[in-house]
Design an enzyme around this catalytic site. Structure first.
Site, PDB file in Angstrom:
ATOM      1  N   TRP A  75      10.442 -34.678  12.116  1.00 21.21           N
ATOM      2  CA  TRP A  75      10.535 -33.844  10.907  1.00 21.21           C
ATOM      3  C   TRP A  75      10.233 -32.440  11.396  1.00 21.21           C
ATOM      4  O   TRP A  75       9.108 -32.143  11.805  1.00 21.21           O
ATOM      5  CB  TRP A  75       9.499 -34.322   9.892  1.00 21.21           C
ATOM      6  CG  TRP A  75       9.710 -33.850   8.492  1.00 21.21           C
ATOM      7  CD1 TRP A  75      10.506 -34.432   7.549  1.00 21.21           C
ATOM      8  CD2 TRP A  75       9.121 -32.721   7.858  1.00 21.21           C
ATOM      9  NE1 TRP A  75      10.437 -33.733   6.369  1.00 21.21           N
ATOM     10  CE2 TRP A  75       9.594 -32.678   6.532  1.00 21.21           C
ATOM     11  CE3 TRP A  75       8.226 -31.730   8.277  1.00 21.21           C
ATOM     12  CZ2 TRP A  75       9.208 -31.696   5.627  1.00 21.21           C
ATOM     13  CZ3 TRP A  75       7.849 -30.751   7.375  1.00 21.21           C
ATOM     14  CH2 TRP A  75       8.340 -30.743   6.064  1.00 21.21           C
ATOM     15  N   GLY A 102       2.738 -33.492  14.742  1.00 17.95           N
ATOM     16  CA  GLY A 102       1.675 -32.501  14.521  1.00 17.95           C
ATOM     17  C   GLY A 102       2.121 -31.129  14.977  1.00 17.95           C
ATOM     18  O   GLY A 102       3.320 -30.899  15.177  1.00 17.95           O
ATOM     19  N   GLU A 494       4.655 -35.769 -14.098  1.00 15.53           N
ATOM     20  CA  GLU A 494       5.149 -36.757 -13.136  1.00 15.53           C
ATOM     21  C   GLU A 494       6.629 -37.070 -13.394  1.00 15.53           C
ATOM     22  O   GLU A 494       7.423 -37.192 -12.462  1.00 15.53           O
ATOM     23  CB  GLU A 494       4.271 -38.022 -13.212  1.00 15.53           C
ATOM     24  CG  GLU A 494       4.749 -39.217 -12.404  1.00 15.53           C
ATOM     25  CD  GLU A 494       4.827 -38.997 -10.902  1.00 15.53           C
ATOM     26  OE1 GLU A 494       4.517 -37.890 -10.435  1.00 15.53           O
ATOM     27  OE2 GLU A 494       5.248 -39.922 -10.197  1.00 15.53           O
ATOM     28  N   HIS A 517       3.707 -21.127 -26.663  1.00 13.49           N
ATOM     29  CA  HIS A 517       3.225 -19.969 -25.919  1.00 13.49           C
ATOM     30  C   HIS A 517       4.229 -19.501 -24.867  1.00 13.49           C
ATOM     31  O   HIS A 517       3.870 -18.742 -23.972  1.00 13.49           O
ATOM     32  CB  HIS A 517       1.877 -20.288 -25.275  1.00 13.49           C
ATOM     33  CG  HIS A 517       0.817 -20.641 -26.273  1.00 13.49           C
ATOM     34  ND1 HIS A 517       0.307 -19.720 -27.155  1.00 13.49           N
ATOM     35  CD2 HIS A 517       0.218 -21.825 -26.572  1.00 13.49           C
ATOM     36  CE1 HIS A 517      -0.592 -20.315 -27.940  1.00 13.49           C
ATOM     37  NE2 HIS A 517      -0.650 -21.598 -27.606  1.00 13.49           N
TER      38      HIS A 517
END
Ligand code: F6R
Length: 624
Positions: A75, A102, A494, A517
């Site tokens: 990735w 990493g 969600e 609002h």
């Protein structure tokens, strides 16, 4: 993010590694590669895109059949996702191959140093420096000088290189001169060992080798592991023997397969009754007394808690929002909710009596992990809610409540979310029990309601056809809105997130009271708006949301109303009604979320998207 596999044993390493990479696909990736040691040189193949592209070139490369090898799905972080930057990376003489997950933070300095001593870099990655550093180290460290227990210099070389690296890394390495050993190293990024019979494995998670063994070893921070076919040796970066924890994985290969569903996501949605039931299982006695085995904090410590902060990212953050409503209501302890990526940068007020609760399906999310580390430095207690045994977040926490959702493969979280919400309720009730803010019979009654939830979810799954039809009707929508109040607000968020990540269309969730609002300006003729209606038991909330529905309908919105059985007050204002089982208000997210998951999944499928691996997304986000 980045999947890693390493293997030494009696099978064809290429088959094992490719199989492992397939099982790690769900983590998200944009290129892939493999490396095998053969006759003193590394044979390797790598390709941008999905594994099918790598499969395509494997035939051309005619890789050898050998008993050890490594593989990687990348990735992209440093450097574009192209063939050149794909892993493995090799040294100039093709003696070593390295795969990495990493970010090596000091790679620019190391790269300058290597280039000035004559090394030529072929990629833009931070990883390639490791291959060159290792080669230099191996040239300096003759095999004969290595420690007897491992009988090889590769672990020595890896340890020496690791001591020079800064940042987060899992490394897995093969050396063509030492084909009987594969070495892994771990700092901040995930790596687990699979122990087989005459074979051993390394993987980013157990899915990489679950087909062959369910016996695993957790690696700690800053450890190096050397696997041969019959041995596993773990040390720290200085070569001292390290302590590890062995565990048995409680799910098998069938749990990691699609089982007849078109998508993992559909299978995981269908598994939700089980995920909820399993997360509740064994956590309370017949008398209704809660017992949380992994709760390593004493009752006295919990009684002293005077503030709770729940931290998470993405979908897990919405579970945290639900937790706030339940925990404050049941315990009367103030509870804040915070995005992990924001938490440590705002100088939060924490002390010994603050309980920090983190929620993470993967247990590897870097933002959440860093928040934990920060909280513990400030002396707060940390309890994690996690679905992945042996992952970093529970290991670095003072206590853990595991969710028992089983492996979640689809990138978009579904059963993981529901199980997290259940674990939050269990935590809230446990605190209420310890602090005496709820009587045992009240807790028992809520548990009994929770135990009825799986049947309610199953009914929603059985009735899903109407949601699928609705997705087909709305497939051309450019924007879809979601409204909720109280615990319906995180459900709305969600629902919107699922739709954004899977269908790539504009979707937003709002607290229904906020509509006036500002967001009401978005309402125009025909815009679909899902509204989660609170149960009638909360009549004040219910009345308010009925007015909200009238307001948007009057402005042309197409209203899709999720409302409990028997509540007909909203029906006159609904273009479409989705019925929910009757449940107590606080538990409503466990049922109301399900039709929204199905809707997003179906709509994305109709648009021809890859539902399990949406574009740009990774399952475990192991960078900040
Ligand atoms: C959304 C989704 C993500 C994760 C988030 C946190 O469907 O899956 O938003 O919820 O990346 O991941 P965990 O829970 O593994 O920390």
């Amino acid at each position: 993010m980045c999947g890693i596999v390493g293997y030494v044993g009696h099978r064809s390493a290429l088959d094992v590694v490719m199989g492992g990479l397939r099982r790690l696909e769900y983590r998200g990736y944009d290129s892939a590669g493999v490396a095998l040691p053969h006759e003193g040189r590394i044979a390797s193949a790598k390709k941008a895109g999905k594994l099918v592209n790598l499969d395509g070139i494997l035939a051309e490369h005619s890789l050898p059949t050998v008993g050890s090898g490594i593989g990687h799905t990348r990735w992209a972080t440093h450097g574009a996702p192209n063939d050149r930057n794909a892993h493995p990376h090799l040294d100039a003489g093709s003696r070593v191959a390295v795969v990495h997950n990493g970010i090596i933070e000091n790679f620019a300095t190391l790269r300058d140093e290597l280039e000035s001593s004559g090394h030529e870099m072929l990629s833009e990655t931070d990883t390639e420096v490791v291959a060159h550093l290792l080669r230099d180290e191996l040239d300096r460290t003759p095999v004969a000088s290595s420690d007897e227990a491992e009988g090889t210099a590769l672990p020595d070389a890896v340890r020496a290189v690791c001591r020079r690296l800064e940042g987060a890394f899992t490394l897995v390495i093969t050396d063509a001169e030492q084909p009987d050993v594969v070495v892994g190293a771990r700092r901040n990024s995930p790596l687990v060992v699979g122990r087989g019979d005459g074979e051993n494995f390394l993987g980013s998670d157990v899915a990489a080798f679950i087909e062959y063994t369910r016996d695993a070893i957790e690696l700690g921070q800053d450890q190096v592991v050397a696997i041969t076919s019959d041995d596993v040796v773990v040390t720290d970066f200085d070569g001292r023997p390290a302590e590890t924890t062995e565990y048995h994985v409680d799910w098998d290969v069938s749990a990691a397969e699609k089982g007849g569903f078109d998508w993992f996501m559909l299978k995981e949605i269908a598994e939700q009754p089980q995920a909820v039931a399993d997360t509740l299982l064994g956590r309370h006695s017949a008398a209704g007394l809660l017992q949380l085995d992994e709760m390593r904090l004493s009752d006295d410590e919990l009684r002293n808690v005077d503030k709770i902060i729940v931290i998470a990212c993405g979908t897990s953050f919405y579970a945290a929002m639900v937790a706030k409503y339940a925990i404050e209501h049941w315990t009367r302890v103030p509870c804040e909710v915070e995005l992990a990526s924001e938490f440590r940068y705002r100088d939060p007020i924490l002390d010994r009596s603050t309980l920090v609760v983190t929620i993470s399906q993967s247990g590897e999310t870097m933002d959440t992990l860093q928040a934990i580390r920060y909280a513990r430095q400030q002396r707060a207690r940390v309890l994690s809610i996690c679905n992945t045994n042996g992952s970093t977040i529970p290991r670095e926490s003072d206590a853990v409540i595991y969710t028992h959702a089983g492996p979640e493969i689809a990138v978009a979280s579904t059963k993981g979310f529901l199980a997290q919400v259940v674990a939050c309720y269990l935590l809230g009730l446990y605190l209420a029990q310890v602090k005496g803010t709820k009587y045992g019979d009240e807790i028992g009654a809520i548990i009994a309601e929770l135990e009825r939830i799986p049947a309610g979810i199953q009914r929603l799954l059985d009735d899903a056809d109407q949601v699928r039809t609705l997705a087909a009707e709305l497939v051309d929508s450019r924007s879809i809105l979601f409204l909720g109040r109280h615990v319906g607000f995180p459900v709305a968020l969600e629902g919107a997130l699922k739709l954004k990540e899977l269908a790539y269309i504009h979707a937003e969730g709002f607290a229904a009271g906020e509509l006036k609002h500002g967001p009401i300006a978005l309402i125009e003729e025909g815009v679909p708006v899902f509204v989660v209606v609170p149960p009638r038991a909360r009549d004040q909330l219910q009345e308010k949301i009925v007015s909200n529905i009238q307001e948007i309908r009057a402005r042309g919105a197409r209203t899709i109303v999720l409302v409990e059985d028997g509540d007909d007050d909203v029906v006159p204002y609904a273009d479409h009604v989705i019925r929910l089982p009757e449940v107590p208000t606080l538990l409503q997210p466990l049922v109301a979320t399900v039709p929204l998951q199905i809707f997003a999944c179906e709509l994305a499928g109709l648009l021809g998207h890859d539902v399990d691996q949406p574009r740009n997304l990774a399952k475990s986000v192991t960078v900040e």
